[in-house]
Scaffold this motif. Structure first.
Motif, PDB file in Angstrom:
ATOM      1  N   THR A  14       0.838  -1.196   0.000  1.00 37.96           N
ATOM      2  CA  THR A  14       0.000   0.000   0.000  1.00 37.96           C
ATOM      3  C   THR A  14       0.875   1.249   0.000  1.00 37.96           C
ATOM      4  OG1 THR A  14      -1.825  -1.095   1.127  1.00 37.96           O
ATOM      5  CG2 THR A  14      -1.704   1.289   1.312  1.00 37.96           C
ATOM      6  N   GLY A  15       0.505   2.170  -0.865  1.00 36.86           N
ATOM      7  CA  GLY A  15       1.272   3.396  -1.004  1.00 36.86           C
ATOM      8  C   GLY A  15       2.352   3.338  -2.063  1.00 36.86           C
ATOM      9  N   GLY A  16       2.613   2.159  -2.574  1.00 36.48           N
ATOM     10  CA  GLY A  16       3.654   1.988  -3.569  1.00 36.48           C
ATOM     11  C   GLY A  16       3.194   2.340  -4.975  1.00 36.48           C
ATOM     12  N   SER A  17       4.090   2.131  -5.922  1.00 34.50           N
ATOM     13  CA  SER A  17       3.840   2.468  -7.324  1.00 34.50           C
ATOM     14  C   SER A  17       4.189   1.300  -8.224  1.00 34.50           C
ATOM     15  CB  SER A  17       4.689   3.678  -7.731  1.00 34.50           C
ATOM     16  OG  SER A  17       4.365   4.815  -6.980  1.00 34.50           O
ATOM     17  N   ARG A  67      -3.971   9.819  -9.150  1.00 35.88           N
ATOM     18  CA  ARG A  67      -2.980   8.806  -8.765  1.00 35.88           C
ATOM     19  C   ARG A  67      -2.355   8.125  -9.977  1.00 35.88           C
ATOM     20  NH1 ARG A  67      -4.639   4.353  -6.107  1.00 35.88           N
ATOM     21  NH2 ARG A  67      -6.727   4.367  -7.024  1.00 35.88           N
ATOM     22  N   PHE A  68      -3.126   7.992 -11.039  1.00 34.37           N
ATOM     23  CA  PHE A  68      -2.658   7.305 -12.249  1.00 34.37           C
ATOM     24  C   PHE A  68      -2.450   8.323 -13.365  1.00 34.37           C
ATOM     25  CE2 PHE A  68      -4.752   2.852 -11.471  1.00 34.37           C
ATOM     26  CZ  PHE A  68      -4.195   2.828 -10.205  1.00 34.37           C
ATOM     27  N   THR A 116      -2.444  -8.295 -17.051  1.00 30.96           N
ATOM     28  CA  THR A 116      -1.343  -8.437 -16.109  1.00 30.96           C
ATOM     29  C   THR A 116      -1.886  -8.210 -14.696  1.00 30.96           C
ATOM     30  OG1 THR A 116       0.929  -7.730 -15.589  1.00 30.96           O
ATOM     31  CG2 THR A 116      -0.603  -6.010 -16.310  1.00 30.96           C
ATOM     32  N   GLN A 117      -1.461  -9.056 -13.780  1.00 34.79           N
ATOM     33  CA  GLN A 117      -1.978  -9.008 -12.416  1.00 34.79           C
ATOM     34  C   GLN A 117      -1.264  -7.929 -11.603  1.00 34.79           C
ATOM     35  OE1 GLN A 117      -4.483 -10.999 -10.791  1.00 34.79           O
ATOM     36  NE2 GLN A 117      -4.182  -9.470  -9.161  1.00 34.79           N
ATOM     37  N   VAL A 118      -2.061  -7.128 -10.927  1.00 37.68           N
ATOM     38  CA  VAL A 118      -1.548  -6.155  -9.963  1.00 37.68           C
ATOM     39  C   VAL A 118      -2.134  -6.514  -8.607  1.00 37.68           C
ATOM     40  CG1 VAL A 118      -1.589  -3.749  -9.227  1.00 37.68           C
ATOM     41  CG2 VAL A 118      -1.225  -4.314 -11.644  1.00 37.68           C
ATOM     42  N   THR A 119      -1.275  -6.707  -7.635  1.00 36.40           N
ATOM     43  CA  THR A 119      -1.714  -7.039  -6.287  1.00 36.40           C
ATOM     44  C   THR A 119      -1.106  -6.042  -5.311  1.00 36.40           C
ATOM     45  OG1 THR A 119      -1.834  -9.389  -6.845  1.00 36.40           O
ATOM     46  CG2 THR A 119      -1.811  -8.810  -4.509  1.00 36.40           C
ATOM     47  N   VAL A 120      -1.972  -5.409  -4.524  1.00 27.51           N
ATOM     48  CA  VAL A 120      -1.519  -4.430  -3.544  1.00 27.51           C
ATOM     49  C   VAL A 120      -1.802  -4.987  -2.163  1.00 27.51           C
ATOM     50  CG1 VAL A 120      -1.626  -2.040  -2.769  1.00 27.51           C
ATOM     51  CG2 VAL A 120      -2.087  -2.597  -5.173  1.00 27.51           C
TER      52      VAL A 120
END
Length: 122
Positions: A14-17, A67-68, A116-120
């Motif tokens: 969390t908070g990352g990029s 954010r994006f 593509t999978q993004v996991t936060v």
């Protein structure tokens, strides 16, 4: 043959990029809009951003606005989605897609990448 290939997904706190890339081939890059969609497990697909390549117009969903960002590299026929301040609600499979229409409607997109999978993590 039209191809869209995403890359750059992964696991982030969390908070990352993360930066996702969409490499396009098989069509004239300037004539299309590139959209990014995501689908979380058990949820409907969500259109989150799009760019009209010819004039750099962009649109972002409220859920990611601020954010994006999107950018493009014409030499590489690549569009990038820079994702900052990520939170667990951003966890999803992310897809890029190409359309002849500057639109965020799923049905307007004819060509899709593999996702593509993004996991936060929290």
């Amino acid at each position: 043959e039209v191809q869209l290939v995403e890359s750059g997904g992964g696991l982030v706190q969390t908070g990352g990029s993360l930066r996702l890339s969409c490499a396009a081939s098989g069509f004239t890059f300037d004539d299309v809009a590139i959209g990014w969609f995501r689908q979380a497990h058990g949820k409907a697909s969500e259109g989150i951003s799009c760019m009209k390549i010819s004039d750099n117009s962009t649109w972002f969903a409220d859920s990611v606005k601020g954010r994006f960002t999107m950018s493009r590299d014409d030499a590489k026929n690549t569009v990038t989605l820079q994702m900052n301040s990520l939170n667990p609600e951003d966890t999803a499979v992310y897809y890029c897609a190409a359309s002849n229409i500057y639109s965020i409607r799923y049905r307007d997109y004819d060509y899709w990448g593999q996702g593509t999978q993004v996991t936060v993590s929290s």
